[in-house]
Design a protein around this motif. Sequence first.
Motif, PDB file in Angstrom:
ATOM      1  N   ALA A 195      -6.063   6.161   9.785  1.00  0.00           N
ATOM      2  CA  ALA A 195      -5.478   7.505   9.809  1.00  0.00           C
ATOM      3  C   ALA A 195      -5.732   8.260   8.510  1.00  0.00           C
ATOM      4  O   ALA A 195      -5.816   7.663   7.434  1.00  0.00           O
ATOM      5  CB  ALA A 195      -3.966   7.435  10.066  1.00  0.00           C
ATOM      6  N   GLY A 196      -5.823   9.569   8.639  1.00  0.00           N
ATOM      7  CA  GLY A 196      -5.998  10.432   7.474  1.00  0.00           C
ATOM      8  C   GLY A 196      -4.806  11.352   7.296  1.00  0.00           C
ATOM      9  O   GLY A 196      -3.803  11.258   8.003  1.00  0.00           O
ATOM     10  N   LEU A 197      -4.893  12.233   6.314  1.00  0.00           N
ATOM     11  CA  LEU A 197      -3.847  13.211   5.957  1.00  0.00           C
ATOM     12  C   LEU A 197      -2.524  12.497   5.655  1.00  0.00           C
ATOM     13  O   LEU A 197      -2.501  11.523   4.931  1.00  0.00           O
ATOM     14  CB  LEU A 197      -3.697  14.262   7.073  1.00  0.00           C
ATOM     15  CG  LEU A 197      -4.963  15.095   7.346  1.00  0.00           C
ATOM     16  CD1 LEU A 197      -4.735  16.074   8.492  1.00  0.00           C
ATOM     17  CD2 LEU A 197      -5.433  15.812   6.098  1.00  0.00           C
ATOM     18  N   SER A 198      -1.425  12.960   6.266  1.00  0.00           N
ATOM     19  CA  SER A 198      -0.132  12.300   6.056  1.00  0.00           C
ATOM     20  C   SER A 198      -0.101  11.082   6.975  1.00  0.00           C
ATOM     21  O   SER A 198       0.454  11.115   8.070  1.00  0.00           O
ATOM     22  CB  SER A 198       0.988  13.272   6.406  1.00  0.00           C
ATOM     23  OG  SER A 198       2.213  12.612   6.344  1.00  0.00           O
ATOM     24  N   ALA A 199      -0.710   9.988   6.502  1.00  0.00           N
ATOM     25  CA  ALA A 199      -1.086   8.873   7.390  1.00  0.00           C
ATOM     26  C   ALA A 199       0.109   7.959   7.677  1.00  0.00           C
ATOM     27  O   ALA A 199       0.225   6.858   7.133  1.00  0.00           O
ATOM     28  CB  ALA A 199      -2.232   8.092   6.766  1.00  0.00           C
ATOM     29  N   ALA A 200       0.968   8.402   8.572  1.00  0.00           N
ATOM     30  CA  ALA A 200       2.177   7.647   8.913  1.00  0.00           C
ATOM     31  C   ALA A 200       1.900   6.523   9.918  1.00  0.00           C
ATOM     32  O   ALA A 200       2.758   5.669  10.149  1.00  0.00           O
ATOM     33  CB  ALA A 200       3.231   8.601   9.492  1.00  0.00           C
ATOM     34  N   LEU A 201       0.705   6.536  10.500  1.00  0.00           N
ATOM     35  CA  LEU A 201       0.424   5.612  11.614  1.00  0.00           C
ATOM     36  C   LEU A 201       0.653   4.125  11.281  1.00  0.00           C
ATOM     37  O   LEU A 201       1.372   3.440  12.027  1.00  0.00           O
ATOM     38  CB  LEU A 201      -0.998   5.856  12.129  1.00  0.00           C
ATOM     39  CG  LEU A 201      -1.452   5.031  13.318  1.00  0.00           C
ATOM     40  CD1 LEU A 201      -0.572   5.297  14.534  1.00  0.00           C
ATOM     41  CD2 LEU A 201      -2.912   5.331  13.654  1.00  0.00           C
ATOM     42  N   ILE A 238      -5.988   1.734   7.139  1.00  0.00           N
ATOM     43  CA  ILE A 238      -7.201   2.277   6.498  1.00  0.00           C
ATOM     44  C   ILE A 238      -6.983   3.764   6.268  1.00  0.00           C
ATOM     45  O   ILE A 238      -6.929   4.551   7.226  1.00  0.00           O
ATOM     46  CB  ILE A 238      -8.459   2.110   7.370  1.00  0.00           C
ATOM     47  CG1 ILE A 238      -8.583   0.696   7.912  1.00  0.00           C
ATOM     48  CG2 ILE A 238      -9.704   2.514   6.569  1.00  0.00           C
ATOM     49  CD1 ILE A 238      -9.762   0.525   8.871  1.00  0.00           C
ATOM     50  N   PRO A 239      -6.864   4.183   4.991  1.00  0.00           N
ATOM     51  CA  PRO A 239      -6.754   5.612   4.724  1.00  0.00           C
ATOM     52  C   PRO A 239      -8.109   6.298   4.924  1.00  0.00           C
ATOM     53  O   PRO A 239      -9.130   5.797   4.459  1.00  0.00           O
ATOM     54  CB  PRO A 239      -6.332   5.668   3.244  1.00  0.00           C
ATOM     55  CG  PRO A 239      -6.568   4.314   2.672  1.00  0.00           C
ATOM     56  CD  PRO A 239      -6.847   3.353   3.777  1.00  0.00           C
ATOM     57  N   VAL A 240      -8.091   7.417   5.628  1.00  0.00           N
ATOM     58  CA  VAL A 240      -9.337   8.142   5.919  1.00  0.00           C
ATOM     59  C   VAL A 240      -9.418   9.388   5.047  1.00  0.00           C
ATOM     60  O   VAL A 240      -8.443  10.128   4.916  1.00  0.00           O
ATOM     61  CB  VAL A 240      -9.381   8.542   7.416  1.00  0.00           C
ATOM     62  CG1 VAL A 240     -10.621   9.391   7.716  1.00  0.00           C
ATOM     63  CG2 VAL A 240      -9.361   7.295   8.295  1.00  0.00           C
ATOM     64  N   GLU A 241     -10.598   9.591   4.461  1.00  0.00           N
ATOM     65  CA  GLU A 241     -10.789  10.793   3.658  1.00  0.00           C
ATOM     66  C   GLU A 241     -10.912  12.013   4.560  1.00  0.00           C
ATOM     67  O   GLU A 241     -11.746  12.068   5.442  1.00  0.00           O
ATOM     68  CB  GLU A 241     -12.054  10.684   2.797  1.00  0.00           C
ATOM     69  CG  GLU A 241     -12.235  11.933   1.965  1.00  0.00           C
ATOM     70  CD  GLU A 241     -13.478  11.911   1.089  1.00  0.00           C
ATOM     71  OE1 GLU A 241     -14.157  10.876   1.056  1.00  0.00           O
ATOM     72  OE2 GLU A 241     -13.745  12.944   0.478  1.00  0.00           O
ATOM     73  N   SER A 242      -9.998  12.961   4.353  1.00  0.00           N
ATOM     74  CA  SER A 242     -10.035  14.196   5.129  1.00  0.00           C
ATOM     75  C   SER A 242      -9.809  15.360   4.159  1.00  0.00           C
ATOM     76  O   SER A 242     -10.648  16.236   4.007  1.00  0.00           O
ATOM     77  CB  SER A 242      -8.954  14.120   6.207  1.00  0.00           C
ATOM     78  OG  SER A 242      -8.728  15.352   6.793  1.00  0.00           O
ATOM     79  N   ALA A 254      -3.825  10.225   2.207  1.00  0.00           N
ATOM     80  CA  ALA A 254      -3.680   9.138   3.190  1.00  0.00           C
ATOM     81  C   ALA A 254      -3.412   7.802   2.487  1.00  0.00           C
ATOM     82  O   ALA A 254      -2.574   7.012   2.930  1.00  0.00           O
ATOM     83  CB  ALA A 254      -4.935   9.046   4.047  1.00  0.00           C
ATOM     84  N   LEU A 255      -4.126   7.570   1.372  1.00  0.00           N
ATOM     85  CA  LEU A 255      -3.938   6.311   0.630  1.00  0.00           C
ATOM     86  C   LEU A 255      -2.479   6.148   0.196  1.00  0.00           C
ATOM     87  O   LEU A 255      -1.859   5.097   0.433  1.00  0.00           O
ATOM     88  CB  LEU A 255      -4.853   6.295  -0.603  1.00  0.00           C
ATOM     89  CG  LEU A 255      -4.699   5.098  -1.536  1.00  0.00           C
ATOM     90  CD1 LEU A 255      -5.193   3.820  -0.894  1.00  0.00           C
ATOM     91  CD2 LEU A 255      -5.450   5.328  -2.848  1.00  0.00           C
ATOM     92  N   LEU A 256      -1.935   7.190  -0.404  1.00  0.00           N
ATOM     93  CA  LEU A 256      -0.557   7.089  -0.895  1.00  0.00           C
ATOM     94  C   LEU A 256       0.442   7.016   0.259  1.00  0.00           C
ATOM     95  O   LEU A 256       1.445   6.305   0.176  1.00  0.00           O
ATOM     96  CB  LEU A 256      -0.238   8.264  -1.826  1.00  0.00           C
ATOM     97  CG  LEU A 256      -1.059   8.272  -3.129  1.00  0.00           C
ATOM     98  CD1 LEU A 256      -0.762   9.513  -3.949  1.00  0.00           C
ATOM     99  CD2 LEU A 256      -0.800   7.021  -3.954  1.00  0.00           C
ATOM    100  N   SER A 257       0.167   7.732   1.336  1.00  0.00           N
ATOM    101  CA  SER A 257       1.063   7.670   2.503  1.00  0.00           C
ATOM    102  C   SER A 257       1.152   6.249   3.038  1.00  0.00           C
ATOM    103  O   SER A 257       2.217   5.786   3.451  1.00  0.00           O
ATOM    104  CB  SER A 257       0.569   8.578   3.633  1.00  0.00           C
ATOM    105  OG  SER A 257       0.526   9.906   3.219  1.00  0.00           O
ATOM    106  N   VAL A 286       3.032  -2.793   4.678  1.00  0.00           N
ATOM    107  CA  VAL A 286       1.757  -2.509   5.349  1.00  0.00           C
ATOM    108  C   VAL A 286       0.659  -2.889   4.354  1.00  0.00           C
ATOM    109  O   VAL A 286       0.744  -2.513   3.178  1.00  0.00           O
ATOM    110  CB  VAL A 286       1.670  -0.999   5.685  1.00  0.00           C
ATOM    111  CG1 VAL A 286       0.232  -0.571   5.940  1.00  0.00           C
ATOM    112  CG2 VAL A 286       2.515  -0.654   6.899  1.00  0.00           C
ATOM    113  N   GLY A 287      -0.341  -3.642   4.812  1.00  0.00           N
ATOM    114  CA  GLY A 287      -1.502  -3.911   3.966  1.00  0.00           C
ATOM    115  C   GLY A 287      -2.388  -2.675   3.963  1.00  0.00           C
ATOM    116  O   GLY A 287      -2.429  -1.942   4.954  1.00  0.00           O
ATOM    117  N   CYS A 288      -3.068  -2.442   2.848  1.00  0.00           N
ATOM    118  CA  CYS A 288      -3.892  -1.223   2.786  1.00  0.00           C
ATOM    119  C   CYS A 288      -5.219  -1.536   2.113  1.00  0.00           C
ATOM    120  O   CYS A 288      -5.236  -2.111   1.022  1.00  0.00           O
ATOM    121  CB  CYS A 288      -3.129  -0.148   1.999  1.00  0.00           C
ATOM    122  SG  CYS A 288      -4.021   1.408   1.881  1.00  0.00           S
ATOM    123  N   VAL A 289      -6.314  -1.167   2.757  1.00  0.00           N
ATOM    124  CA  VAL A 289      -7.632  -1.312   2.134  1.00  0.00           C
ATOM    125  C   VAL A 289      -8.012   0.020   1.493  1.00  0.00           C
ATOM    126  O   VAL A 289      -7.245   0.982   1.547  1.00  0.00           O
ATOM    127  CB  VAL A 289      -8.692  -1.779   3.168  1.00  0.00           C
ATOM    128  CG1 VAL A 289      -8.364  -3.181   3.678  1.00  0.00           C
ATOM    129  CG2 VAL A 289      -8.808  -0.790   4.317  1.00  0.00           C
TER     130      VAL A 289
END
Length: 157
Positions: A61-67, A82-86, A93-96, A106-109
Amino acid sequence: MNSITIILGSASDKLIFDKCKAILDEFGVKYDVHIASAHRTPEKIDEIVKNSDSDVFIAIAGLSAALPGAIAAKTTKPVIGIPVESKLDGLDALLSIVQMPPGIPVGCVGIDRGENAALLAIEILSLHDDNLKLKLRIHRDKMRESVEKSNMEAKNW
Ligand code: RP5
């Protein structure tokens, strides 16, 4: 049964899904794929998580990535985001994804790192699968050989 359930927040995240798919296909790992949004179709997230018998979730997900967090709120299985660049170079998205409240991890790459999400999911599955363990070993060996080859070629630079 598919071992991994992948959810994209939008069809516009497909390029990042493709990076996951390439690795999962290489390792012969089965997955389900869905498009569902934490904000636009929250009931759909409920339904997918409830009906999934996968061991691991990957959320793109990108933007406000609450998914990823919305999925993690509904399951105790591991969720990899996975934070998406938008916009904002993907930092939004990364920080969200990273800034989950205590108790619901949540694990985050890295931003757009679909291949790493797939590899991390495979590493989790490999805890109970010796065949996947071996494939991961071979994958690492190939990377090492590639770096060693570059190192040899660098001697002629
Ligand atoms: C997020 O908003 C999606 O994951 C996507 O990265 C971004 C833009 O979505 P679209 O407007 O392209 O559908 O929810």
